[in-house]
Every structure is written in C-alpha cells, then in structure tokens.
Design a protein around this motif. Structure first.
Motif, PDB file in Angstrom:
ATOM      1  N   ILE A 138       0.302  -4.631  -9.415  1.00 31.07           N
ATOM      2  CA  ILE A 138       0.657  -3.469  -8.599  1.00 31.07           C
ATOM      3  C   ILE A 138       2.168  -3.268  -8.618  1.00 31.07           C
ATOM      4  CG2 ILE A 138      -1.386  -3.663  -7.115  1.00 31.07           C
ATOM      5  CD1 ILE A 138       0.444  -4.855  -4.944  1.00 31.07           C
ATOM      6  N   LYS A 139       2.561  -2.039  -8.296  1.00 29.25           N
ATOM      7  CA  LYS A 139       3.976  -1.677  -8.285  1.00 29.25           C
ATOM      8  C   LYS A 139       4.548  -1.820  -6.871  1.00 29.25           C
ATOM      9  CE  LYS A 139       3.390   1.581 -12.068  1.00 29.25           C
ATOM     10  NZ  LYS A 139       1.929   1.731 -12.104  1.00 29.25           N
ATOM     11  N   VAL A 140       4.502  -3.055  -6.390  1.00 29.84           N
ATOM     12  CA  VAL A 140       5.075  -3.445  -5.107  1.00 29.84           C
ATOM     13  C   VAL A 140       5.692  -4.814  -5.352  1.00 29.84           C
ATOM     14  CG1 VAL A 140       4.555  -4.072  -2.709  1.00 29.84           C
ATOM     15  CG2 VAL A 140       3.311  -2.201  -3.783  1.00 29.84           C
TER      16      VAL A 140
ATOM     17  N   SER B 151       7.431  -5.024  -9.255  1.00 27.07           N
ATOM     18  CA  SER B 151       5.997  -5.175  -9.513  1.00 27.07           C
ATOM     19  C   SER B 151       5.588  -6.625  -9.254  1.00 27.07           C
ATOM     20  CB  SER B 151       5.655  -4.826 -10.964  1.00 27.07           C
ATOM     21  OG  SER B 151       5.843  -3.462 -11.211  1.00 27.07           O
TER      22      SER B 151
ATOM     23  N   LYS C  33      -4.725  -2.189  -4.289  1.00 26.37           N
ATOM     24  CA  LYS C  33      -4.285  -0.920  -4.889  1.00 26.37           C
ATOM     25  C   LYS C  33      -3.941   0.104  -3.798  1.00 26.37           C
ATOM     26  CE  LYS C  33      -4.290  -0.226  -8.886  1.00 26.37           C
ATOM     27  NZ  LYS C  33      -3.137  -0.353  -9.787  1.00 26.37           N
TER      28      LYS C  33
ATOM     29  N   GLU D 110      -0.534  -0.710  -2.635  1.00 23.08           N
ATOM     30  CA  GLU D 110       0.416  -0.191  -3.622  1.00 23.08           C
ATOM     31  C   GLU D 110       0.634   1.308  -3.419  1.00 23.08           C
ATOM     32  OE1 GLU D 110       0.783  -0.129  -8.451  1.00 23.08           O
ATOM     33  OE2 GLU D 110      -1.147   0.483  -7.599  1.00 23.08           O
TER      34      GLU D 110
END
Length: 158
Positions: free
Chosen positions: A13-15, A112, A143, A146
């Motif tokens: 995920i983009k966190v 990420s 998700k 995210e």
C-alpha cells in the motif's frame, strides 16, 4: 485433519509503514472512519490505546454479517512495526478455540509499505473452515486505510 493452522497474506500500500503501524498499535478506534463499510466501531474496554494488555472490541461486517470480536492487544513492537491481537470473546470464539491476528508493516520505498497479516488459530472442530474470507477482509481493510490516507487533505502542522 489438523485443527491448528496459520494463514498469511501480504499487500503493498501507498502509506508509510510507520503510519500504518500507528493505526493498529495506537489508533484502532480510527479504523471505523477509514473503512466504515467494514468496521463500524472499535471500543476500549480496559487499558489505554497503544498499550499491550489493552482490551478492545471490534464491531465489523464479515461475509455480509455484523459481528463482534473482543481482543486483547498482546504485543506492540515499534521496531518491527507489528501488533498482535488475541481474540478473547465474540463471534470468532464460536468456531475457534484460539485466534490471533498479527499485522506487520515493512517499509518499501518512499511512502509505501508491505502489510503482512498472519492469522494463527485453533479450530473447535474439523468442520470449521479455514478463515480465508477473514484474511481477505483484512487485505481489503488495508486497502481502505490506504485509500483514506491518499484522499485525506493535508492539515497544517502546528
């Protein structure tokens, strides 16, 4: 057929790993804002947010059915960015003698991470299916977190 089992899944995920870890270790009560279709509420029963030994209760939807899971935060590892939850009551205990959720976030590039979910369990009997759909729910929940962080407007720092 064995009654004990372990299932694992991973999602990128983009966190940041630190941000994701903070959600589950210190702020699980915010998950209902990040994924309201899956988690309706997280209540504190005893202890303090972000501390091992804290007892919380999750109100969530699994396979289209509203459910409750009472859990104790068994361990928080701020170095490995992992949190372990042990189920002590609720719907899961109708099919499982023991059940643990372990979530770990591993940094992967700028902003990420890889989220690794591990379910460790012991079924009450051999007719209980493996918790595959519960693991899928956790991946979708990751998700949603995210998506929440990607669409959240930045706030000014004090």
């Amino acid at each position: 057929m064995t009654l004990s089992g372990k299932m694992e899944a991973e999602v990128e995920i983009k966190v940041s790993a630190e941000t994701f870890h903070d959600v589950f270790s210190c702020r699980p009560h915010h998950v209902s804002n990040m994924s309201p279709a899956k988690v309706q509420n997280v209540d504190l029963h005893e202890g303090d947010w972000g501390k091992p030994g804290t007892v919380i209760s999750w109100s969530y939807v699994h396979d289209g059915v509203a459910k409750i899971s009472k859990q104790v935060i068994e361990a928080i590892d701020d170095v490995k960015l992992s949190t372990t939850f042990k189920v002590i009551g609720g719907d899961i205990t109708t099919e499982f003698k023991n059940f643990k959720f372990i979530v770990q976030a591993t940094p992967k590039g700028e902003g990420s991470c890889l989220v690794h979910w591990t379910l460790e369990y012991e079924k009450l009997n051999e007719n209980v299916p493996d918790p595959r759909t519960l693991l899928e729910l956790l991946i979708h929940l990751s998700k949603d977190i995210e998506e929440h962080h990607l669409t959240q407007k930045p706030t000014a720092q004090a």
